[in-house]
Design a protein around this motif. Structure first.
Motif, PDB file in Angstrom:
ATOM      1  N   VAL A 376       1.609 -45.965   1.800  1.00  0.00           N
ATOM      2  CA  VAL A 376       0.604 -45.634   0.797  1.00  0.00           C
ATOM      3  C   VAL A 376      -0.577 -44.969   1.491  1.00  0.00           C
ATOM      4  N   GLN A 377      -1.092 -43.879   0.909  1.00  0.00           N
ATOM      5  CA  GLN A 377      -2.274 -43.203   1.446  1.00  0.00           C
ATOM      6  C   GLN A 377      -3.324 -43.098   0.342  1.00  0.00           C
ATOM      7  N   MET A 378      -4.556 -42.794   0.757  1.00  0.00           N
ATOM      8  CA  MET A 378      -5.659 -42.809  -0.202  1.00  0.00           C
ATOM      9  C   MET A 378      -6.499 -41.547  -0.105  1.00  0.00           C
ATOM     10  N   VAL A 379      -6.989 -41.085  -1.264  1.00  0.00           N
ATOM     11  CA  VAL A 379      -7.966 -40.006  -1.342  1.00  0.00           C
ATOM     12  C   VAL A 379      -9.225 -40.604  -1.969  1.00  0.00           C
ATOM     13  N   PHE A 380     -10.331 -40.557  -1.239  1.00  0.00           N
ATOM     14  CA  PHE A 380     -11.556 -41.221  -1.676  1.00  0.00           C
ATOM     15  C   PHE A 380     -12.390 -40.331  -2.589  1.00  0.00           C
ATOM     16  N   GLN A 381     -13.419 -40.949  -3.202  1.00  0.00           N
ATOM     17  CA  GLN A 381     -14.256 -40.258  -4.179  1.00  0.00           C
ATOM     18  C   GLN A 381     -15.091 -39.155  -3.555  1.00  0.00           C
TER      19      GLN A 381
END
Length: 586
Positions: A376-381
């Motif tokens: 799982v990877q994340m793209v922040f605000q």
């Protein structure tokens, strides 16, 4: 504004520049407008259009940001009937009008409030400076200012520091400070951008009510056309430091003349109660593919201790019994107010928060949360805050690969180049630094970084909320294209229901740490069954609601603090259609 009435503010041929005189860069080019007494003028445009610089020039706050007015006039009609030439006013005159006659609500309250001073001390400052109040008188006035903006238990809140209040509360504090001395003109600079839709509706209701009570004029700066439609009398559209169109609200929204205005209205995602929801989801096929992610009875609690020996006295039930699944190529949007648990749920999926209990299954490989690396990877605000400004793009993209112990070889560099090309960034980007890109380009870079490890699931936490509307539209299109190309599953967290409608296949509504409604996006958004879901949807501003009357509601989200050993009752679900269920209220 009546023909025989003087405007409270008159701006003529305003030019504003930044930098030393020899190499100054002009950012506002010949702006002119009038603001009538009791009138609301909305200034709209994308980042860099000059709307905030124009507004902050009206009380010369731009002087403290490195800017200066190079030509033009700004005339303010004062309470005593005299006219002040703001452009030529001295420091003492400007100090006299700031706060007293012109109030300002800034976009981000956490950066505008002093984090080490109490709320009371910061509000009292206005009364000391402009009214000469001290001691108990100033404190009483500060309490009354908080009560005026409908903050419950105002006496106790005066002793709090900014970190102890929610985003919506902090914005109300900013409004209380701005209105402390009953200014005749209020500048509201994106006052609701970072707020949840229900809190946003409350802030708009508060501004409208205070406007009716005091008859103040307002300059309302926003990129949200729906909000503008709900409050403005007139609209001024800015592009590249110039006014390209201005006029009455209905004329601008219904009959825009300039191509840029037409572009803005077209680019803004308009909420349409599920009509625009996606219909290409994996659940439309048979048999259903195996889920990329399964979450079962996720619980996250933070213990509270007290007393002389710091014994447990309770716990914050941040997430309580959350469960869902996510199929390949599918987007599940999680919506809800601040404190509802949506971001905590995402962080638990990423292993950034240790759950109290619950289990994940990622690509059919069961794993206890936090015990194994999940794909799982994340793209922040905020794309700029999530990128190291000292690293080049090549080094930024290499970081996740290095973290897995994989050497950076030709194959990895080829993937970097391919991903940059896929997200629409130029070939020379690898040698550049984050500050050399625009906001939209930086978010594309964050997306490329998230895809470096070829994840199954990408968590997008308010990933487009900080972008201009046209850039936002292009990034959403990119996300959909990448989802089709790579079969990605998106966990999409957002407070913008119009954006959710455009990208989500399914929607989960969270309230007080629990999912209260979940199902097909079109079904949930067009026929919401839970009272809280209906409340969220009713609060969404749209351009069809002209001069919308927002209802002021001071009720707060119930406390998530529970006594030691408390366990919520088992959830009872009611089914509405094939893929739409609602939690029965206890």
């Amino acid at each position: 504004m009546a023909p025989d009435m003087k405007p409270i503010l008159s701006v003529r041929d305003l030019h504003v520049s930044f930098g030393p005189a020899a190499s100054a860069k002009e950012v506002v080019h010949g702006v002119s407008f009038d603001l009538g007494v009791g009138e609301v003028l909305a200034i709209v445009g994308e980042s860099g259009s000059g709307k905030s610089v124009t507004a902050l020039s009206t009380n010369r706050l731009i002087d403290y940001a490195g800017g200066r007015i190079t030509s033009g006039t700004i005339e303010l009609l004062r309470a005593d009937g005299s006219v002040l030439d703001v452009t030529g006013a001295g420091r003492q005159e400007l100090t006299g009008i700031r706060g007293a006659e012109i109030g300002v609500i800034f976009q981000e309250p956490m950066t505008s409030l002093n984090p080490v001073l109490t709320i009371g001390a910061q509000i009292e400052e206005s009364f000391r400076l402009h009214r000469g109040l001290t001691g108990a008188q100033a404190r009483t006035a500060a309490r009354e200012a908080l009560e005026r903006v409908r903050i419950p238990d105002a006496e106790r809140r005066l002793k709090a520091t900014p970190n102890e209040l929610s985003g919506g509360m902090l914005q109300r504090v900013m409004i209380a400070m701005a209105l402390a001395c009953n200014p005749r003109l209020l500048i509201a600079d994106e006052p609701t951008t970072a707020l949840d839709v229900t809190v946003q509706a409350q802030i708009m209701a508060l501004l409208a009510e205070l406007r009716r009570e005091t008859g103040m004029s307002m300059i309302f700066i926003s990129h949200d056309i729906g909000l503008v439609a709900g409050i403005a009398d007139r609209v001024m559209v800015m592009q590249d430091g110039r006014v390209v169109e201005q006029g009455d609200l209905s004329d601008i929204l219904d009959k825009p003349q300039h191509p840029y205005t037409q572009h803005l209205l077209h680019a803004v995602p308009h909420f349409s109660s599920g009509v625009a929801a996606r219909t290409d989801g994996a659940r439309m096929t048979e048999p259903l593919p195996r889920p990329m992610l399964e979450v079962d009875e996720l619980v996250v609690r933070y213990p509270l201790k007290g007393g002389w020996f710091s014994k447990p006295v309770g716990a914050v039930h941040a997430v309580d019994g959350v469960g869902f699944d996510l199929l390949p190529g599918e987007t599940l949007a999680i919506v809800g107010e601040s404190g509802s648990g949506k971001s905590t749920t995402a962080r638990a999926v990423l292993g950034l928060v240790s759950p109290t209990r619950g289990a994940f299954a990622v690509e059919a490989q069961a794993a206890r949360p936090g015990q194994s690396r999940l794909p799982v990877q994340m793209v922040f605000q905020n794309p700029y805050a999530s990128l190291n400004p000292r690293l080049t793009v090549e080094q930024i993209l290499a970081e996740p690969v290095i973290a897995t112990g994989t050497p950076i070889d030709v194959k990895v560099r080829d993937r970097m180049a391919a991903l940059l090309k896929r997200v629409g960034l130029p070939e020379d980007s690898l040698a550049r630094y984050p500050h050399q890109f625009s906001g939209g380009q930086r978010q594309r870079l964050c997306i490329a970084r998230a895809l470096m490890l070829n994840p199954s699931v990408v968590v997008l936490d308010e990933a487009v909320s900080a972008l201009d509307v046209s850039v936002q539209a292009r990034v959403l299109e990119l996300l959909v294209d990448l989802q089709h190309e790579y079969g990605l599953a998106y966990l999409f967290i957002s407070h913008d229901m119009a954006v959710v409608e455009r990208i989500a296949h399914r929607v989960a509504v969270m309230y007080a740490g629990q999912i209260v409604e979940i199902g097909d996006a079109k079904s949930v958004l067009s026929d919401p069954q839970h009272p809280y879901t209906r409340k969220l949807i009713e609060a969404v501003p749209t351009i069809d609601r002209r001069k919308q009357h927002f209802e002021l509601d001071t009720r707060q989200v119930p406390s998530l603090v529970r006594p030691v050993g408390y366990e919520p009752p088992a959830a009872t679900w009611m089914q509405y259609g094939a893929d739409h269920k609602v939690r029965a209220e206890a």
